[in-house]
Design a protein around this motif. Structure first.
Motif, PDB file in Angstrom:
ATOM      1  N   ALA A  27      40.241  20.240  44.419  1.00 40.15           N
ATOM      2  CA  ALA A  27      40.550  20.061  45.840  1.00 40.15           C
ATOM      3  C   ALA A  27      40.891  18.601  46.148  1.00 40.15           C
ATOM      4  CB  ALA A  27      39.372  20.519  46.699  1.00 40.15           C
ATOM      5  N   ARG A  28      40.476  17.694  45.248  1.00 45.58           N
ATOM      6  CA  ARG A  28      40.812  16.286  45.459  1.00 45.58           C
ATOM      7  C   ARG A  28      42.305  16.083  45.179  1.00 45.58           C
ATOM      8  NH1 ARG A  28      37.954  12.478  46.616  1.00 45.58           N
ATOM      9  NH2 ARG A  28      38.341  11.134  44.848  1.00 45.58           N
ATOM     10  N   TYR A  29      42.873  15.138  45.814  1.00 47.27           N
ATOM     11  CA  TYR A  29      44.298  14.838  45.657  1.00 47.27           C
ATOM     12  C   TYR A  29      45.154  16.078  45.964  1.00 47.27           C
ATOM     13  CZ  TYR A  29      42.765  10.541  43.363  1.00 47.27           C
ATOM     14  OH  TYR A  29      42.192   9.331  43.090  1.00 47.27           O
ATOM     15  N   ALA A  30      44.764  16.792  47.035  1.00 45.86           N
ATOM     16  CA  ALA A  30      45.425  18.064  47.345  1.00 45.86           C
ATOM     17  C   ALA A  30      46.931  17.899  47.557  1.00 45.86           C
ATOM     18  CB  ALA A  30      44.768  18.696  48.579  1.00 45.86           C
ATOM     19  N   ALA A  31      47.314  16.867  48.285  1.00 45.34           N
ATOM     20  CA  ALA A  31      48.735  16.694  48.589  1.00 45.34           C
ATOM     21  C   ALA A  31      49.533  16.423  47.319  1.00 45.34           C
ATOM     22  CB  ALA A  31      48.910  15.552  49.587  1.00 45.34           C
ATOM     23  N   LYS A  32      48.969  15.578  46.451  1.00 43.93           N
ATOM     24  CA  LYS A  32      49.662  15.250  45.202  1.00 43.93           C
ATOM     25  C   LYS A  32      49.772  16.497  44.324  1.00 43.93           C
ATOM     26  CE  LYS A  32      48.189  10.381  44.927  1.00 43.93           C
ATOM     27  NZ  LYS A  32      49.365   9.569  45.175  1.00 43.93           N
ATOM     28  N   ARG A  33      48.746  17.321  44.352  1.00 43.58           N
ATOM     29  CA  ARG A  33      48.788  18.543  43.529  1.00 43.58           C
ATOM     30  C   ARG A  33      49.834  19.532  44.046  1.00 43.58           C
ATOM     31  NH1 ARG A  33      44.151  18.754  39.885  1.00 43.58           N
ATOM     32  NH2 ARG A  33      42.540  17.336  40.598  1.00 43.58           N
ATOM     33  N   GLU A  34      49.914  19.620  45.375  1.00 40.79           N
ATOM     34  CA  GLU A  34      50.922  20.520  45.963  1.00 40.79           C
ATOM     35  C   GLU A  34      52.326  20.127  45.499  1.00 40.79           C
ATOM     36  OE1 GLU A  34      50.741  23.210  47.674  1.00 40.79           O
ATOM     37  OE2 GLU A  34      48.696  23.270  48.512  1.00 40.79           O
ATOM     38  N   SER A  35      52.600  18.822  45.531  1.00 41.49           N
ATOM     39  CA  SER A  35      53.960  18.423  45.157  1.00 41.49           C
ATOM     40  C   SER A  35      54.152  18.557  43.646  1.00 41.49           C
ATOM     41  CB  SER A  35      54.276  17.005  45.639  1.00 41.49           C
ATOM     42  OG  SER A  35      53.583  16.056  44.893  1.00 41.49           O
ATOM     43  N   ALA A  36      53.061  18.399  42.876  1.00 45.40           N
ATOM     44  CA  ALA A  36      53.151  18.590  41.431  1.00 45.40           C
ATOM     45  C   ALA A  36      53.492  20.049  41.120  1.00 45.40           C
ATOM     46  CB  ALA A  36      51.841  18.189  40.759  1.00 45.40           C
ATOM     47  N   LEU A  37      52.854  20.967  41.861  1.00 47.08           N
ATOM     48  CA  LEU A  37      53.135  22.395  41.659  1.00 47.08           C
ATOM     49  C   LEU A  37      54.611  22.676  41.907  1.00 47.08           C
ATOM     50  CD1 LEU A  37      52.149  25.307  41.136  1.00 47.08           C
ATOM     51  CD2 LEU A  37      51.727  25.492  43.597  1.00 47.08           C
TER      52      LEU A  37
END
Lengths: 437, 255
Positions: A27-37
């Protein structure tokens, strides 16, 4: 030891959606993970047609079933650990921080060392290794569970090394273990970081990615050791940005894994930056090692020195693919790249692709590559000094390796790696062992 | 010490030595001179046991043993030392570690206890001083970054440490300036003893001003064509080698 078998029917999107809900660290770095996906889904995990994979092999990383290991995976078994005395130690088991085995110790003022999952959200994560440039970077950004966050303010000298152990002890078909490290070293600061990867018996695919920011005048020694069983796969990359007059020194010592790839990307963005890149890869059986370096000289008066050495026995294969790119305005660049391979059997193979691309006109650059067996001349020389044929061969191979090992700034590691080399070369003669260690 | 009888040897299918006869008694210093390509270096390589050279016929007896039956390392352990014309560079193998291993291999062979690092460095210190070598060279990789003169002096330093019975110096004087020549000669002279023999291989008479040989032999076209005392070297200096080769061709073989 636990078995964690990923469900192959799941897609990355499914895994990510459920993971965001269940996995605390995800759940940490949620925004970065979304764009990584988005980046992974957009580009896919394809290596065909990509220049950086022409000589490389991605195997488990692209098999489509490389789903991340999830759930409680920290194992009870304690690996045999010979840590560097006094180091700031962080242990990660199967990608998860293990506080019980870690011992961060006392740090000087201005130094912060902690698991990435625990630290404040770092804005710089993803600024050195950019998801848009590689879907494998994006894959790591998407699924990492933990790693190191090291932040040194300006003018902080870390006397003791930061030592990271990444231990994999899963069984069976274990899946992907992405790890993410962020190292930010302030102006004039100094640090030594040791990353140790201990592959277990399972066919895990470990994918550690380390970002390093070297501020002006800083000094970073970065030692990466890939060892353990020849069962798993290792895809490690380090992405470094260097500011003015900083020094980054790297040692990559690869002996473990049936497939191991190390990538080193450096951007020398301000004048006076220096990097010194060393590697030793020793393979036997059917092991395959890919070592890749990319150094961008984007400023004047910077220096690169590379010495990559391979010792290959059995049917092992080693690939060195190095590129130094000197941009047009990077005058007075000094860049020297050397790859040497020693083949101990007729079936071992070394591929060497040293490259320089130079767009500036006032530079000193060189590159060279040699591949061969032990030289008869050197063997004869040693024999005239009383070395038996076996001793002469072992000493020469050991000497070949020790040129890299003896330059490592942590003395304890030199002794440890020297013993690894001696063992790898099958030195059974105790007298010889005594002389070498 | 050493008796060579009608020795024929070849390398890469080419006959180089065509019937060498030579006897060296304990304590003697012999010099072998001759033009380039006469077989001087081949003789030294064959005596040291280089597999790249094939002995076709003849015998070599060393200390009552058949030398040709011994491998290169066995010859070394039995006291034969070859100072190389072109010493090999070995990055990653320190001079100190290399030489200590070599000295201890000899000691083990003789049934003596191995020298530890302290005993070894005490022994090395004096001998390095004799060869006027910088002590820092001990921690450097073997011959890597050594000057030409340092490499040759390092060969003589190894010889002093290994204390051979038969020392063969292959063109140790080539490429040396006068100071280095003096130092190398001083090292060889310090080693002279009645139970130790020396075979000097050289192109120039100059070395023999410093190391005075008991016998001088002239090698031409794979044979010793003339033998004599030290005055032969002086004569050669005046006349050159041309006339000797003519003699060799006409089949007039000395001894």
């Amino acid at each position: 030891m636990k078995t964690a078998t990923p469900d192959k029917s799941l897609t990355y999107r499914d895994v990510f959606a459920s993971g965001q809900a269940e996995e605390k660290s995800w759940a940490r770095y949620a925004a970065k993970r979304e764009s990584a996906l988005a980046a992974v889904l957009d580009r896919g995990l394809e290596t065909r047609g990509l220049e950086e994979w022409v000589h490389g092999k991605a195997a488990g990383l692209v098999a489509g079933d490389a789903l991340p290991v999830r759930g409680e995976v920290a194992a009870a078994g304690s690996p045999e650990m010979a840590r560097v005395a006094g180091s700031h130690l962080l242990v990660f088991v199967n990608g998860v921080f293990d506080p019980a085995r870690s011992e961060i110790g006392t740090l000087p003022a201005g130094a912060s060392v902690q698991p990435l999952s625990a630290g404040d959200e770092a804005a710089d994560l993803g600024s050195v290794a950019r998801d848009v440039e590689s879907s494998f970077t994006a894959l790591n950004s998407l699924f990492w569970r933990d790693g190191l966050q090291l932040i040194l303010a300006d003018g902080v000298v870390l006397e003791q090394p930061v030592e990271l152990w990444f231990v994999n002890d899963l069984a069976g078909e274990a899946g992907l273990i992405p790890v993410r490290n962020l190292i930010q070293v302030g102006a004039g600061s100094e640090a030594t970081i040791i990353e140790r990867f201990v592959l277990g018996q399972a066919a895990v695919v470990e994918q550690p990615l380390t970002e390093v920011v070297c501020a002006a005048g800083s000094v970073v020694n970065h030692i990466k050791l890939v060892g353990g069983e020849a069962a798993g796969e290792h895809f490690g990359s380090t992405h470094v940005v260097q500011r003015a007059d900083s020094t980054y020194r790297s040692w990559e010592i690869v002996t473990g894994g049936h497939l191991a790839r190390r990538e080193l990307h450096l951007d020398l963005t301000e004048s006076g930056a220096k990097c010194d890149l060393n590697a030793l890869y020793m393979g036997a059986g059917k092991q395959r090692f890919d070592l890749r370096t990319r150094v961008n000289h984007d400023a004047a008066e910077c220096e690169t020195r590379e010495l990559y050495k391979g010792i290959l026995d059995g049917e092992a294969r080693g690939v060195f693919d190095g590129l130094i790119l000197v941009a047009r305005d990077s005058q007075q660049t000094s860049a020297h790249q050397t790859n040497r391979n020693l083949l101990l059997s007729d079936d071992a193979v070394a591929n060497s692709i040293p490259r320089l691309e130079i767009y500036a006109d006032d530079v000193k650059c060189s590159h060279g590559s040699t591949t061969g067996q032990l030289e008869d001349e050197a063997l004869f020389y040693l024999r005239t000094r009383g070395f038996s044929p076996e001793e002469a061969r072992t000493y020469l191979a050991w000497a070949f390796a020790s040129e890299v090992i003896e330059s490592i700034p942590v003395l304890e590691l030199r002794a440890e790696l020297s013993a690894v080399v001696t063992r790898t070369l099958d030195v059974v003669d105790d007298t010889l062992m005594g002389e070498l260690s | 010490m050493l008796r060579i009888n009608d020795l024929h040897a070849s390398t890469q299918g080419k006959n180089i030595l065509k019937g060498i006869n030579l006897e060296i008694k304990p304590g003697e210093v012999h010099a072998i001179m001759g033009p380039n390509g006469s077989g001087k270096s081949t003789l030294s390589q064959v005596l040291a046991g280089n597999d790249a050279y094939e002995v076709q016929s003849g015998t070599v007896t060393y200390k009552d043993q058949d030398l040709l039956e011994l491998a290169a390392d066995e010859r070394a352990l039995e006291g034969i030392f070859l100072a190389f014309q072109y010493p090999v560079e070995i990055p990653g193998f320190s001079n100190e570690k290399f030489l200590r291993t070599a000295v201890n291999a000899q000691r083990r062979h003789r049934g003596e206890a191995a020298l530890d690092a302290f005993d070894f460095s005490a022994m090395a210190k004096d001998k390095m001083a004799l060869m006027e070598l910088d002590p820092d060279l001990m921690s450097r990789s073997l011959n890597v970054g050594f000057s030409g003169g340092e490499k040759k002096r390092n060969e003589c330093f190894q010889m002093a440490m290994l204390e051979p019975s038969l020392a063969i110096l292959d063109e140790t004087d080539s490429g040396l300036d006068i100071d280095a020549l003096r130092i190398v000669s001083q090292g060889v002279n310090a080693l002279r003893r009645e139970d130790r023999s020396v075979l000097l291989i050289t192109h120039y008479q100059r070395l023999l001003d410093y190391i005075v040989p008991d016998y001088v032999h002239v090698l031409a076209n794979g044979r010793i064509v003339r033998s004599g005392g030290k005055e032969l070297a002086v004569e050669l200096e005046k006349t050159g080698y041309g006339w000797l080769e003519d003699e060799a061709k006409s089949g007039e073989v000395a001894r």
